[in-house]
Design a protein around this motif. Structure first.
Motif, PDB file in Angstrom:
ATOM      1  N   LEU A 160      41.937  42.253  50.097  1.00 43.45           N
ATOM      2  CA  LEU A 160      42.772  41.596  51.100  1.00 43.45           C
ATOM      3  C   LEU A 160      43.969  40.885  50.471  1.00 43.45           C
ATOM      4  CD1 LEU A 160      40.077  40.048  53.480  1.00 43.45           C
ATOM      5  CD2 LEU A 160      41.436  42.125  53.813  1.00 43.45           C
ATOM      6  N   PHE A 161      43.906  40.657  49.154  1.00 46.88           N
ATOM      7  CA  PHE A 161      44.987  39.951  48.462  1.00 46.88           C
ATOM      8  C   PHE A 161      45.714  40.874  47.485  1.00 46.88           C
ATOM      9  CE2 PHE A 161      41.611  37.021  49.585  1.00 46.88           C
ATOM     10  CZ  PHE A 161      42.308  36.125  50.379  1.00 46.88           C
ATOM     11  N   GLY A 162      45.606  42.174  47.728  1.00 50.09           N
ATOM     12  CA  GLY A 162      46.343  43.136  46.917  1.00 50.09           C
ATOM     13  C   GLY A 162      45.744  43.433  45.567  1.00 50.09           C
ATOM     14  N   ARG A 163      44.505  43.023  45.346  1.00 48.35           N
ATOM     15  CA  ARG A 163      43.865  43.286  44.054  1.00 48.35           C
ATOM     16  C   ARG A 163      43.195  44.653  44.047  1.00 48.35           C
ATOM     17  NH1 ARG A 163      42.623  38.826  40.590  1.00 48.35           N
ATOM     18  NH2 ARG A 163      43.791  36.982  41.241  1.00 48.35           N
ATOM     19  N   THR A 164      43.066  45.228  42.867  1.00 43.27           N
ATOM     20  CA  THR A 164      42.440  46.528  42.689  1.00 43.27           C
ATOM     21  C   THR A 164      41.185  46.361  41.846  1.00 43.27           C
ATOM     22  OG1 THR A 164      44.584  47.652  42.761  1.00 43.27           O
ATOM     23  CG2 THR A 164      42.738  48.878  41.840  1.00 43.27           C
ATOM     24  N   ALA A 165      40.124  47.036  42.246  1.00 47.11           N
ATOM     25  CA  ALA A 165      38.872  46.990  41.488  1.00 47.11           C
ATOM     26  C   ALA A 165      38.944  47.961  40.309  1.00 47.11           C
ATOM     27  CB  ALA A 165      37.701  47.341  42.388  1.00 47.11           C
ATOM     28  N   TRP A 166      38.519  47.481  39.151  1.00 49.98           N
ATOM     29  CA  TRP A 166      38.497  48.294  37.936  1.00 49.98           C
ATOM     30  C   TRP A 166      37.138  48.178  37.268  1.00 49.98           C
ATOM     31  CZ3 TRP A 166      42.668  51.120  35.872  1.00 49.98           C
ATOM     32  CH2 TRP A 166      43.885  50.951  36.550  1.00 49.98           C
ATOM     33  N   THR A 167      36.682  49.251  36.657  1.00 48.09           N
ATOM     34  CA  THR A 167      35.531  49.182  35.778  1.00 48.09           C
ATOM     35  C   THR A 167      36.022  49.510  34.369  1.00 48.09           C
ATOM     36  OG1 THR A 167      33.303  50.019  35.313  1.00 48.09           O
ATOM     37  CG2 THR A 167      34.864  51.571  36.318  1.00 48.09           C
ATOM     38  N   LEU A 168      35.734  48.633  33.432  1.00 48.60           N
ATOM     39  CA  LEU A 168      36.237  48.756  32.061  1.00 48.60           C
ATOM     40  C   LEU A 168      35.089  49.096  31.119  1.00 48.60           C
ATOM     41  CD1 LEU A 168      38.508  45.569  31.941  1.00 48.60           C
ATOM     42  CD2 LEU A 168      39.148  47.878  32.610  1.00 48.60           C
ATOM     43  N   ARG A 169      35.397  49.938  30.148  1.00 52.90           N
ATOM     44  CA  ARG A 169      34.419  50.354  29.150  1.00 52.90           C
ATOM     45  C   ARG A 169      35.047  50.170  27.777  1.00 52.90           C
ATOM     46  NH1 ARG A 169      31.747  56.452  28.827  1.00 52.90           N
ATOM     47  NH2 ARG A 169      30.183  55.976  27.221  1.00 52.90           N
TER      48      ARG A 169
END
Length: 313
Positions: free
Chosen positions: A63-72
């Motif tokens: 809702l605030f323009g953030r993107t979900a990331w999964t980091l390895r």
């Protein structure tokens, strides 16, 4: 790693009730379970102290323009734990795990546009971080808040406890709201009176603002408890490659498995990620060979056993 805890029906019912509604009043849970309210409160306190139970207020960053990331991150064993702890201190990073015998870290982050590069630039250099892979999460098939490992109540009990669905809408969040959200990220069950005292707002204002934030999908209340405390001694993260035409089908099938607590489609050299919990290594072997192996559309699979959880929710 958390040790398994002996749980009875009241404990299981309470955990399932909290999964449905993290701020559900204990009186309502007691009524559904047919026990005293003091019993529910006592069990909650016990699960917090011996099983690592928490309820956290999770903000919907989309809702605030953030993107979900999964980091390895692949690194030398001497830096894995300090790096994992450093990542865990960031409020935008969650689910920090040390894997593969201490030579790898996985974590989840919600980042605003452009912040991905800044986060990676802050990682230690001098050759200790050997490789970094960042996968943008495109679609979630199953989230930790849906994990079937917490289910216990029957359909009628679930309906009595299930809160109204949020409408998911943009809502303006001011400084007071942000202060409330920060407190709830530590303890999602913080009493209204304590929230009011710590934010210098009236209790009625706190109730009204939290109801609005929840109704609009800004915040949800999620159960955070180590799977090991529930008897799941073997946990792993899977990275899979699936042809695009089969991605929705395979992701949906994996989400139906009781072993999975997280399944998502991502960008990157692998395009499907999952987190699984099994009772032991033999159960994990059977799950990989029989259930995952039966999904013929999966063309490649990497498995990393979770050795240590540094941050959950």
């Amino acid at each position: 790693m958390a040790e398994s805890v002996v749980l009875d029906g009241v404990d299981r019912g309470l955990l399932h009730a909290l999964q449905l509604d993290g701020r559900v009043p204990f009186a309502r849970v007691a009524d559904v379970l047919g026990v005293a309210e003091t019993t529910v409160a006592r069990r909650y306190k016990r699960l917090r102290s011996v099983a690592g139970l928490r309820v956290v207020g999770a903000v919907n960053g989309v809702l605030f323009g953030r993107t979900a990331w999964t980091l390895r991150l692949r690194c030398t064993p001497d830096v894995a734990l300090p790096l994992a702890r450093a990542l865990a201190k960031r409020p935008d990073v969650s689910w920090v795990h040390v894997m593969s015998g201490g030579a790898e870290i996985s974590c989840h982050a919600q980042l605003p546009p452009g912040e991905e590069t800044m986060l990676l630039e802050k990682l230690p250099r001098a050759g200790r971080v050997l490789d970094v892979r960042a996968h943008s999460v495109l679609h979630g098939f199953s989230l930790p808040s849906d994990w079937s490992g917490l289910r216990w109540l029957d359909d009628e009990q679930v309906e009595r406890l299930r809160p109204a669905e949020p409408r998911i809408a943009q809502v303006e969040v001011d400084g007071a709201d942000q202060a409330l959200l920060e407190l709830l990220a530590v303890d999602g069950r913080t009493p209204y009176a304590e929230l009011a005292a710590r934010t210098r707002l009236s209790e009625s204002t706190v109730r009204r603002r939290l109801d609005l934030l929840r109704h609009n999908g800004v915040v949800s209340y999620q159960v955070d408890i180590p799977a090991a405390a529930l008897g799941f001694g073997a946990q792993a993260r899977l990275w899979m490659t699936v042809p695009p035409h089969a991605l929705t089908k395979v992701g949906g099938r994996l989400a139906e498995h009781e072993e999975t607590s997280f399944v998502a489609a991502t960008t990157g050299p692998t395009n499907l990620v999952a987190v699984v919990a099994c009772r032991d290594s033999g159960g994990l072997y059977r799950y990989l060979t029989e259930r995952v192996g039966a999904l013929r559309e999966i063309t490649s699979l990497e498995t990393a056993v979770l050795m240590r959880t540094v941050k959950q929710g």
